[in-house]
Enzyme design. Structure first.
Site, PDB file in Angstrom:
ATOM      1  N   CYS A  27       0.850  -1.202   0.000  1.00 51.75           N
ATOM      2  CA  CYS A  27       0.000   0.000   0.000  1.00 51.75           C
ATOM      3  C   CYS A  27       0.881   1.247   0.000  1.00 51.75           C
ATOM      4  O   CYS A  27       0.569   2.236  -0.671  1.00 51.75           O
ATOM      5  CB  CYS A  27      -0.944   0.009   1.195  1.00 51.75           C
ATOM      6  SG  CYS A  27      -2.398  -1.064   1.015  1.00 51.75           S
ATOM      7  N   ASP A  82      10.602  -6.876  -8.629  1.00 53.46           N
ATOM      8  CA  ASP A  82      10.845  -7.437  -7.302  1.00 53.46           C
ATOM      9  C   ASP A  82      12.242  -7.022  -6.830  1.00 53.46           C
ATOM     10  O   ASP A  82      13.209  -7.062  -7.603  1.00 53.46           O
ATOM     11  CB  ASP A  82      10.719  -8.964  -7.330  1.00 53.46           C
ATOM     12  CG  ASP A  82      10.588  -9.560  -5.935  1.00 53.46           C
ATOM     13  OD1 ASP A  82       9.500 -10.082  -5.625  1.00 53.46           O
ATOM     14  OD2 ASP A  82      11.558  -9.499  -5.152  1.00 53.46           O
ATOM     15  N   HIS A 108      -6.203  -2.812  -1.293  1.00 56.98           N
ATOM     16  CA  HIS A 108      -5.616  -3.834  -0.435  1.00 56.98           C
ATOM     17  C   HIS A 108      -6.523  -5.059  -0.335  1.00 56.98           C
ATOM     18  O   HIS A 108      -7.645  -4.986   0.137  1.00 56.98           O
ATOM     19  CB  HIS A 108      -5.359  -3.273   0.964  1.00 56.98           C
ATOM     20  CG  HIS A 108      -4.675  -4.257   1.858  1.00 56.98           C
ATOM     21  ND1 HIS A 108      -3.306  -4.315   1.983  1.00 56.98           N
ATOM     22  CD2 HIS A 108      -5.174  -5.254   2.632  1.00 56.98           C
ATOM     23  CE1 HIS A 108      -2.997  -5.297   2.810  1.00 56.98           C
ATOM     24  NE2 HIS A 108      -4.110  -5.874   3.216  1.00 56.98           N
ATOM     25  N   HIS A 111      -0.334  -8.411   1.035  1.00 58.23           N
ATOM     26  CA  HIS A 111      -1.113  -7.618   0.068  1.00 58.23           C
ATOM     27  C   HIS A 111      -1.000  -8.460  -1.194  1.00 58.23           C
ATOM     28  O   HIS A 111       0.109  -8.663  -1.699  1.00 58.23           O
ATOM     29  CB  HIS A 111      -0.489  -6.228  -0.092  1.00 58.23           C
ATOM     30  CG  HIS A 111      -1.172  -5.327  -1.083  1.00 58.23           C
ATOM     31  ND1 HIS A 111      -1.550  -4.029  -0.786  1.00 58.23           N
ATOM     32  CD2 HIS A 111      -1.512  -5.513  -2.377  1.00 58.23           C
ATOM     33  CE1 HIS A 111      -2.107  -3.468  -1.852  1.00 58.23           C
ATOM     34  NE2 HIS A 111      -2.084  -4.343  -2.840  1.00 58.23           N
ATOM     35  N   HIS A 138      -0.394 -10.385  -4.412  1.00 56.68           N
ATOM     36  CA  HIS A 138       0.494 -10.044  -5.525  1.00 56.68           C
ATOM     37  C   HIS A 138       0.728 -11.273  -6.374  1.00 56.68           C
ATOM     38  O   HIS A 138       0.701 -12.406  -5.881  1.00 56.68           O
ATOM     39  CB  HIS A 138       1.817  -9.466  -5.018  1.00 56.68           C
ATOM     40  CG  HIS A 138       2.475 -10.285  -3.952  1.00 56.68           C
ATOM     41  ND1 HIS A 138       2.067 -10.241  -2.642  1.00 56.68           N
ATOM     42  CD2 HIS A 138       3.486 -11.179  -4.004  1.00 56.68           C
ATOM     43  CE1 HIS A 138       2.809 -11.069  -1.928  1.00 56.68           C
ATOM     44  NE2 HIS A 138       3.672 -11.665  -2.727  1.00 56.68           N
ATOM     45  N   HIS A 197       3.511 -12.849  -8.792  1.00 57.02           N
ATOM     46  CA  HIS A 197       4.874 -12.830  -9.309  1.00 57.02           C
ATOM     47  C   HIS A 197       4.815 -13.223 -10.781  1.00 57.02           C
ATOM     48  O   HIS A 197       4.158 -14.206 -11.135  1.00 57.02           O
ATOM     49  CB  HIS A 197       5.745 -13.872  -8.606  1.00 57.02           C
ATOM     50  CG  HIS A 197       5.902 -13.689  -7.131  1.00 57.02           C
ATOM     51  ND1 HIS A 197       7.031 -13.148  -6.574  1.00 57.02           N
ATOM     52  CD2 HIS A 197       5.092 -14.003  -6.089  1.00 57.02           C
ATOM     53  CE1 HIS A 197       6.920 -13.139  -5.251  1.00 57.02           C
ATOM     54  NE2 HIS A 197       5.740 -13.655  -4.933  1.00 57.02           N
TER      55      HIS A 197
END
Ligand code: AMP
Ligand code: ZN
Length: 121
Positions: A14, A37, A53, A105, A107, A109
């Site tokens: 966030c 990353d 979020h 949160h 995500h 990859h």
């Protein structure tokens, strides 16, 4: 539960969305952010996150899933932009302790540009 909130105070992603923590951005629009990353596990390793979020896959539900489908609509475009659409890539979302989720949160990859092993570690 913080499944559909706009912003969580102590959430590192966030803070990245807000611009309080810098990130190396690849793509951004009003709904999502894509950035490199910080500890890449492959020559191409970016994170695709919703700006709102959502803690993990466990918290995806009817009232917040639109952004998740939007992410998957955008992934081909992001992969193309990164030049990995032809060579291939892997999308991973770690959920919870056994999957070693470290940032709460949600995500995705995107890993590419090396031969990825299966099954994963
Ligand atoms: P996971 O372990 O699946 O929850 O993934 C979290 C990922 O976020 C890891 O691959 C971290 O390297 C990455 N990460 C943590 N902090 C940052 C940051 N400030 N900027 C970019 N990536 C980060
Ligand atoms: Zn967050």
């Amino acid at each position: 539960m913080d499944s559909g909130g706009e912003m969580v105070k102590d959430c590192i992603f966030c803070k990245i969305v807000k611009g309080d923590i810098p990130s190396d951005k690849v793509y951004e629009d009003e709904k999502i952010l894509v950035f490199h990353d910080i500890e890449p596990e492959a020559p191409v390793h970016v994170l695709v996150i919703p700006k709102t979020h959502i803690s993990s896959l466990n918290d995806v539900q009817e009232d917040n899933s639109e952004v998740i489908s939007y992410i998957f609509e955008k992934i081909p475009e992001i992969a193309n932009k990164l030049g990995v659409d032809k060579s291939g890539y892997r999308i991973v979302s770690n959920c919870g302790e056994d999957a070693m989720q470290t940032v709460e949160h949600i995500h995705f990859h995107l890993l590419a540009k090396r031969s990825l092993k299966w099954p994963p570690g």
